[in-house]
Scaffold this motif. Structure first.
Motif, short mmCIF file in Angstrom:
data_model
loop_
_atom_site.label_atom_id
_atom_site.label_comp_id
_atom_site.label_asym_id
_atom_site.label_seq_id
_atom_site.Cartn_x
_atom_site.Cartn_y
_atom_site.Cartn_z
N UNK B 158 1.10 0.86 -23.72
CA UNK B 158 0.41 0.00 -22.84
C UNK B 158 -0.44 1.24 -22.18
N UNK B 159 -0.36 1.41 -20.90
CA UNK B 159 -1.00 2.74 -20.30
C UNK B 159 -0.21 3.44 -19.21
N UNK B 160 -0.92 4.31 -18.55
CA UNK B 160 -0.09 5.46 -17.83
C UNK B 160 0.10 4.35 -16.30
N UNK B 161 -0.42 3.34 -16.34
CA UNK B 161 -0.40 2.67 -14.83
C UNK B 161 1.14 2.05 -14.74
N UNK B 162 1.77 2.09 -15.86
CA UNK B 162 2.94 1.22 -15.69
C UNK B 162 3.98 2.19 -15.01
N UNK B 163 3.61 3.60 -14.90
CA UNK B 163 4.62 4.27 -14.25
C UNK B 163 4.36 4.13 -12.63
N UNK B 164 3.18 4.06 -12.20
CA UNK B 164 2.79 3.68 -10.92
C UNK B 164 3.61 2.27 -10.61
N UNK B 165 3.75 1.14 -11.35
CA UNK B 165 4.39 0.03 -11.36
C UNK B 165 5.92 0.31 -11.02
N UNK B 166 6.31 1.17 -11.96
CA UNK B 166 7.90 1.34 -11.76
C UNK B 166 8.11 2.12 -10.42
N UNK B 167 7.18 3.12 -10.08
CA UNK B 167 7.45 3.75 -8.84
C UNK B 167 7.66 2.78 -7.73
N UNK B 168 6.48 1.92 -7.68
CA UNK B 168 6.60 0.79 -6.71
C UNK B 168 7.78 -0.15 -6.59
N UNK B 169 8.15 -0.41 -7.69
CA UNK B 169 9.48 -1.46 -8.03
C UNK B 169 10.69 -0.38 -7.22
N UNK B 170 10.64 0.79 -7.52
CA UNK B 170 11.84 1.58 -7.26
C UNK B 170 11.79 1.61 -5.64
N UNK B 171 10.70 1.86 -4.97
CA UNK B 171 10.41 1.74 -3.68
C UNK B 171 10.95 0.28 -3.15
N UNK B 172 10.65 -0.76 -3.50
CA UNK B 172 11.29 -2.12 -3.08
C UNK B 172 12.70 -2.50 -3.17
N UNK B 173 13.27 -1.84 -4.45
CA UNK B 173 14.56 -1.81 -4.64
C UNK B 173 15.56 -1.03 -3.61
#
Lengths: 182, 182
Positions: B158-173
């Motif tokens: 995919x592309x590197x933006x998924x790292x930001x998605x993961x970071x955001x999800x970790x924050x929510x959790x």
DNA sequence: GATGGTGTAAAGCGATCGTTTTACATTGCA
DNA sequence: TGCAATGTAAAACGATCGCTTTACACCATC
């Protein structure tokens, strides 16, 4: 007649255990008992067999998803299906991504196939997210995808319980998304 | 003197691009200009070089984590470091897990090394989770780990933006875990 | 100024690679 | 009955594999 299918199934087991580049044609064929002649008549080349294995692998998993396994709704089914799949096939990481890595600079056709398959899989997850939420949420779909692929990868060096962890995390993220929308 | 380091760095680039089993000794050495003689004097065997590459790769990433990159706290740093790392090295999936898959049935020493490295990495995440929450939460640590490895894997297709998605999800959790504890 | 450590260059080891080929057996359909 | 398709068995192709070996160059230190 189903010799072709036998070869694909045997090759899948061979590649699963030895990696795509870690076993030769003779070794792969030993898993199905077929001859080299038949391989090149049916698939044209070793890489042709690899493509056939990857296509069947993806198609089989997508078909398994339609069986609606488990009881956690469309998103829960995703992880329950994964856990069942890993129990049956063993957890050695996603075969498609493994091929993508091993053939990254050796066979563009294989790389392109895997990319297409992963795009299709992401769309399937997005579809399920929309079914659950009642509205589309691309960001949540990506996050669920991350959990899914993370569990698939980590199960190979940890244990199958990580699939349950991923399922639980997906549920928390979904509830958070529902909360934000109300 | 630093010939040994040159060989490790060159081999890392070679394996990254071609896979561990997809390139021969001569091809690997072409990346550093060293001779086969030197390889076997320094590392004993091709697999010895692979082990050295994996050890350095892991050590380098853990050292990079200590630089406290980004501004999202101990957990945010994790994903900011990953994004920087993938930008520099290219996103082809976790090299350690790739080796684990390619040598699964060919070299138990490599498999064992990667398992140890991943255990250490999980503990590092757990340590950071405890720092943020003020108490240990093994389940949350596992989930953050899943997001991290998922992003590493998916960035390759995919592309590197998924790292930001993961970071955001970790924050929510993490926020959800804080909410449960109060 | 001999010595030992570290390096390159290059040939060669047996083994295995992916692939092609030859020769022959089985089977299903015209 | 005859032919085409599909299969196995096995040998061989040149290329490349991981690895060893021989021969020689540099350069620090004692």
């Amino acid at each position: 007649m189903n010799k072709r299918d036998d070869m694909i199934a045997g090759a899948a087991r061979a590649f699963e255990a030895e990696g795509f580049r870690g076993i030769g044609v003779d070794g792969v064929l030993a898993f199905s008992g077929a001859s080299t002649r038949t391989l090149y008549k049916q698939f044209g080349s070793r890489d042709g067999l690899v493509l056939a294995v990857l296509e069947k692998r993806h198609r089989d998993f997508m078909a398994r998803l339609d069986r609606r396994i488990g009881n956690g709704g469309p998103l829960g089914e995703l992880f329950d299906t994964l856990e069942q799949w890993l129990t049956e096939h063993g957890a050695r990481g996603c075969m498609l991504l493994r091929a993508h890595g091993e053939y990254a600079s050796a066979n563009g056709e294989i790389v392109a196939l895997v990319r297409r398959q992963k795009e299709e899989f992401e769309r399937e997850i997005a579809r399920r997210v929309e079914t659950v939420l009642g509205f589309a949420d691309a960001a949540l779909a990506t996050q669920v995808w991350l959990l899914f692929e993370g569990a698939t990868a980590i199960a190979s060096v940890s244990d199958l319980s990580v699939v349950g962890s991923a399922k639980h995390a997906a549920g928390v993220l979904m509830l958070a998304a529902q909360g934000r929308s109300s």
